[in-house]
Motif scaffolding. Structure first.
Motif, PDB file in Angstrom:
ATOM      1  N   HIS A   1     -55.228 -63.311 -29.971  1.00 26.06           N
ATOM      2  CA  HIS A   1     -55.022 -62.742 -31.307  1.00 26.06           C
ATOM      3  C   HIS A   1     -54.779 -63.885 -32.294  1.00 26.06           C
ATOM      4  CE1 HIS A   1     -54.209 -59.429 -28.543  1.00 26.06           C
ATOM      5  NE2 HIS A   1     -54.454 -58.597 -29.530  1.00 26.06           N
ATOM      6  N   GLY A   2     -55.855 -64.609 -32.590  1.00 27.14           N
ATOM      7  CA  GLY A   2     -55.752 -65.841 -33.363  1.00 27.14           C
ATOM      8  C   GLY A   2     -55.180 -65.677 -34.749  1.00 27.14           C
ATOM      9  N   ARG A   3     -55.549 -64.605 -35.442  1.00 23.79           N
ATOM     10  CA  ARG A   3     -55.049 -64.423 -36.813  1.00 23.79           C
ATOM     11  C   ARG A   3     -53.543 -64.186 -36.827  1.00 23.79           C
ATOM     12  NH1 ARG A   3     -58.900 -59.862 -39.157  1.00 23.79           N
ATOM     13  NH2 ARG A   3     -58.732 -59.169 -36.987  1.00 23.79           N
TER      14      ARG A   3
ATOM     15  N   GLY B   1     -47.897 -66.544 -37.435  1.00 21.87           N
ATOM     16  CA  GLY B   1     -46.664 -66.714 -36.671  1.00 21.87           C
ATOM     17  C   GLY B   1     -46.134 -68.130 -36.682  1.00 21.87           C
ATOM     18  N   LEU B   2     -46.974 -69.094 -37.043  1.00 18.81           N
ATOM     19  CA  LEU B   2     -46.530 -70.484 -37.086  1.00 18.81           C
ATOM     20  C   LEU B   2     -45.665 -70.797 -38.306  1.00 18.81           C
ATOM     21  CD1 LEU B   2     -49.777 -72.417 -36.043  1.00 18.81           C
ATOM     22  CD2 LEU B   2     -47.773 -71.929 -34.631  1.00 18.81           C
TER      23      LEU B   2
ATOM     24  N   LEU C   1     -45.601 -57.983 -34.833  1.00 19.39           N
ATOM     25  CA  LEU C   1     -46.189 -58.547 -33.619  1.00 19.39           C
ATOM     26  C   LEU C   1     -45.672 -57.838 -32.377  1.00 19.39           C
ATOM     27  CD1 LEU C   1     -47.630 -60.679 -31.897  1.00 19.39           C
ATOM     28  CD2 LEU C   1     -45.699 -62.213 -32.310  1.00 19.39           C
ATOM     29  N   SER C   2     -44.371 -57.620 -32.313  1.00 20.64           N
ATOM     30  CA  SER C   2     -43.781 -56.954 -31.160  1.00 20.64           C
ATOM     31  C   SER C   2     -44.307 -55.525 -31.018  1.00 20.64           C
ATOM     32  CB  SER C   2     -42.253 -56.939 -31.299  1.00 20.64           C
ATOM     33  OG  SER C   2     -41.649 -56.279 -30.206  1.00 20.64           O
ATOM     34  N   GLU C   3     -44.425 -54.820 -32.130  1.00 18.07           N
ATOM     35  CA  GLU C   3     -44.963 -53.464 -32.100  1.00 18.07           C
ATOM     36  C   GLU C   3     -46.398 -53.464 -31.588  1.00 18.07           C
ATOM     37  OE1 GLU C   3     -44.622 -51.391 -35.781  1.00 18.07           O
ATOM     38  OE2 GLU C   3     -42.459 -51.773 -35.972  1.00 18.07           O
TER      39      GLU C   3
ATOM     40  N   MET D   1     -43.543 -70.282 -30.236  1.00 22.96           N
ATOM     41  CA  MET D   1     -42.702 -69.194 -30.709  1.00 22.96           C
ATOM     42  C   MET D   1     -43.429 -67.854 -30.801  1.00 22.96           C
ATOM     43  SD  MET D   1     -39.587 -68.699 -31.463  1.00 22.96           S
ATOM     44  CE  MET D   1     -38.570 -67.497 -32.269  1.00 22.96           C
ATOM     45  N   PRO D   2     -44.620 -67.775 -31.411  1.00 31.38           N
ATOM     46  CA  PRO D   2     -45.276 -66.463 -31.478  1.00 31.38           C
ATOM     47  C   PRO D   2     -45.528 -65.868 -30.099  1.00 31.38           C
ATOM     48  CG  PRO D   2     -46.294 -67.996 -33.020  1.00 31.38           C
ATOM     49  CD  PRO D   2     -45.372 -68.804 -32.162  1.00 31.38           C
TER      50      PRO D   2
END
Length: 257
Positions: free
Chosen positions: A16-18, A23-24, A102-104, A225-226
């Motif tokens: 999931h590159g985008r 996330g960075l 992201l978690s969802e 982290m992501p």
């Protein structure tokens, strides 16, 4: 099992590159802040130790230098330990909206029915709870840090067992901070979260301890982290015994918040 969740989280994020690019950003912001703090500690740490140990002013050479040099090294190591512990909390706070999204998405991606638990609270309330709980975890981690600092003075044990124990402590609290994103969304408060993690310590340590070691590599925390947030969501499902569907689901609907 915990380490597998960590790897699966990184693999999920790689697909999931985008999401990864956005996330960075929180990690980069936190990195600048922590780098400045550690540089300040390295520059003025010796002066702080000298100020705190006036009783050693009259010690003869080389004992004064060895003693204060050792304390300076321990002080920097403690600062590094606290940086690892608090970096996650600060980054999660800065990037709370994204990491919630992201978690969802991870939850929905691996859930058998394609749905994810939703928080019933408004965003400001989630942010307040996250900040409050992070502070409470930080206090607990700081108490452990002080204890480990004191134990570091013990001959042999302070140079062997204490550093190892420190990484396990760091790994535990690191896992709590990361898993808090998914657990808080499920309405699980801090105390039950800590109890849950304590009942599954091998799983918790298997996830957090390798990550704590990896975070010591310069800039690694920013890039990992992501995926760590994604892995912590998978870990949460494992802790709660929730079913998983096909974790290789397509990237359909991969949007950024």
């Amino acid at each position: 099992m915990g380490f597998r969740c960590l790897l699966e989280g990184q693999r999920w994020m790689a697909r999931h590159g985008r999401q990864y690019g956005f996330g960075l950003l929180p990690g980069l912001i936190a990195l600048v802040l922590y780098a400045a703090a550690l540089v300040a500690l390295a520059v003025w740490g010796e002066d702080a130790v000298t100020w705190a140990t006036p009783f050693a002013d009259d010690w003869s050479s080389p004992w004064q230098g060895l003693f204060r040099g050792f304390l300076t090294a321990v002080l920097f190591a403690l600062g590094l330990l606290l940086s690892v512990l608090t970096f996650t909390a600060v980054t999660l706070l800065v990037g709370q909206p994204f990491y919630e999204h992201l978690s969802e998405k991870v939850d929905a991606d691996v859930s058998p029915d394609g749905t994810a638990p939703q928080s019933s609270l408004p965003l400001w309330r989630d942010l307040w709870i996250s900040a409050r709980d992070s502070l409470r975890v930080l206090v607990r981690a700081a108490l452990w840090g002080v204890l480990l600092f004191v134990l570091g003075f013990l001959p042999f044990v302070g140079q062997t067992a204490v550093p190892v124990l420190g990484f396990f402590v760091t790994g535990f609290f690191l896992t709590e901070e990361l898993a808090a994103v998914a657990l808080q969304r499920r309405g699980i408060e801090l105390r039950p979260r800590l109890t849950l993690l304590r009942t599954r310590k091998p799983l918790t340590w298997g996830f957090g301890t390798p990550l704590a070691l990896a975070f010591l590599i310069p800039f690694a925390a920013v890039f990992l982290m992501p995926g760590a947030v994604a892995g912590a969501t998978l870990l949460t499902r494992e802790l709660l015994g929730e079913g998983a569907g096909d974790d290789s689901a397509s990237d359909a609907g991969d949007t950024v918040p």
